[in-house]
Design a protein around this motif. Sequence first.
Motif, mmCIF file in Angstrom:
data_model
loop_
_atom_site.group_PDB
_atom_site.id
_atom_site.type_symbol
_atom_site.label_atom_id
_atom_site.label_comp_id
_atom_site.label_asym_id
_atom_site.label_seq_id
_atom_site.Cartn_x
_atom_site.Cartn_y
_atom_site.Cartn_z
ATOM 1 N N LEU A 17 52.815 -11.334 4.757
ATOM 2 C CA LEU A 17 53.538 -10.432 5.657
ATOM 3 C C LEU A 17 52.746 -9.143 5.849
ATOM 4 C CD1 LEU A 17 57.109 -10.733 4.082
ATOM 5 C CD2 LEU A 17 56.276 -11.905 6.118
ATOM 6 N N SER A 18 53.011 -8.436 6.937
ATOM 7 C CA SER A 18 52.404 -7.120 7.141
ATOM 8 C C SER A 18 52.957 -6.161 6.093
ATOM 9 C CB SER A 18 52.715 -6.589 8.542
ATOM 10 O OG SER A 18 54.079 -6.205 8.619
ATOM 11 N N SER A 19 52.318 -5.019 5.916
ATOM 12 C CA SER A 19 52.787 -4.058 4.911
ATOM 13 C C SER A 19 54.207 -3.579 5.216
ATOM 14 C CB SER A 19 51.826 -2.873 4.787
ATOM 15 O OG SER A 19 51.729 -2.195 6.015
ATOM 16 N N THR A 20 54.519 -3.362 6.482
ATOM 17 C CA THR A 20 55.866 -2.945 6.858
ATOM 18 C C THR A 20 56.878 -4.038 6.535
ATOM 19 O OG1 THR A 20 55.024 -1.524 8.619
ATOM 20 C CG2 THR A 20 57.323 -2.191 8.786
ATOM 21 N N GLU A 21 56.548 -5.275 6.854
ATOM 22 C CA GLU A 21 57.440 -6.404 6.554
ATOM 23 C C GLU A 21 57.646 -6.558 5.049
ATOM 24 O OE1 GLU A 21 56.114 -8.948 10.524
ATOM 25 O OE2 GLU A 21 55.163 -9.362 8.599
ATOM 26 N N GLN A 22 56.580 -6.354 4.271
ATOM 27 C CA GLN A 22 56.698 -6.430 2.816
ATOM 28 C C GLN A 22 57.660 -5.375 2.288
ATOM 29 O OE1 GLN A 22 53.039 -6.577 0.540
ATOM 30 N NE2 GLN A 22 52.031 -7.720 2.170
ATOM 31 N N ALA A 48 62.395 5.395 7.572
ATOM 32 C CA ALA A 48 62.194 5.365 9.028
ATOM 33 C C ALA A 48 60.782 4.940 9.383
ATOM 34 C CB ALA A 48 62.517 6.717 9.632
ATOM 35 N N ARG A 49 59.839 5.237 8.510
ATOM 36 C CA ARG A 49 58.461 4.769 8.709
ATOM 37 C C ARG A 49 57.837 4.553 7.345
ATOM 38 N NH1 ARG A 49 54.686 8.585 7.703
ATOM 39 N NH2 ARG A 49 55.387 10.733 7.626
ATOM 40 N N VAL A 50 56.842 3.702 7.285
ATOM 41 C CA VAL A 50 56.162 3.414 6.029
ATOM 42 C C VAL A 50 55.520 4.701 5.519
ATOM 43 C CG1 VAL A 50 54.321 2.092 4.955
ATOM 44 C CG2 VAL A 50 55.749 1.043 6.722
ATOM 45 N N SER A 70 62.910 -7.408 12.972
ATOM 46 C CA SER A 70 61.669 -8.150 13.186
ATOM 47 C C SER A 70 61.052 -8.584 11.852
ATOM 48 C CB SER A 70 60.682 -7.287 13.972
ATOM 49 O OG SER A 70 59.447 -7.926 14.080
ATOM 50 N N ALA A 71 61.081 -7.686 10.871
ATOM 51 C CA ALA A 71 60.553 -8.014 9.542
ATOM 52 C C ALA A 71 61.348 -9.155 8.907
ATOM 53 C CB ALA A 71 60.572 -6.782 8.650
ATOM 54 N N LEU A 72 62.666 -9.119 9.066
ATOM 55 C CA LEU A 72 63.501 -10.192 8.526
ATOM 56 C C LEU A 72 63.229 -11.520 9.239
ATOM 57 C CD1 LEU A 72 66.881 -8.325 7.992
ATOM 58 C CD2 LEU A 72 65.307 -9.165 6.225
#
Length: 130
Positions: A17-22, A48-50, A70-72
Amino acid sequence: VKRSPLTALVVNRLESLSSTEQIVVRYASVLCVSWEFHLQVLCAIVPARVGASQDEYEVKSDSHTAMVNSALTEAIRRGLVVCLSSRPPTYCFSNDLIRQTIYELMPSRYLKVEVCCTPLCYERIANIWC
């Protein structure tokens, strides 16, 4: 550290997964003590943001909800998470080993209540449930 094959599989899927998704999936692992979690509650605790400071936990928008959703969706695609209901959006991990492994990989600084949930975050969660 030597990992079991199942743990290695979970870590491999998480790292795909991308870092945000992780980050979203890791926060979900903290929430998911009672088997399932809701999109609105997850949105309330994900920054709100990484790399956001504690003050920036308060700034939420429709784009923030879309990012968490989107991450889910990607976590579902990778077999980490399952959607239980679309109304209200409710999810769970595919199994407890996945949730537990992801939770154990969470840096301890994210497990502190004062970092994870600010007073406004608690208010937002209470409004969701009431």
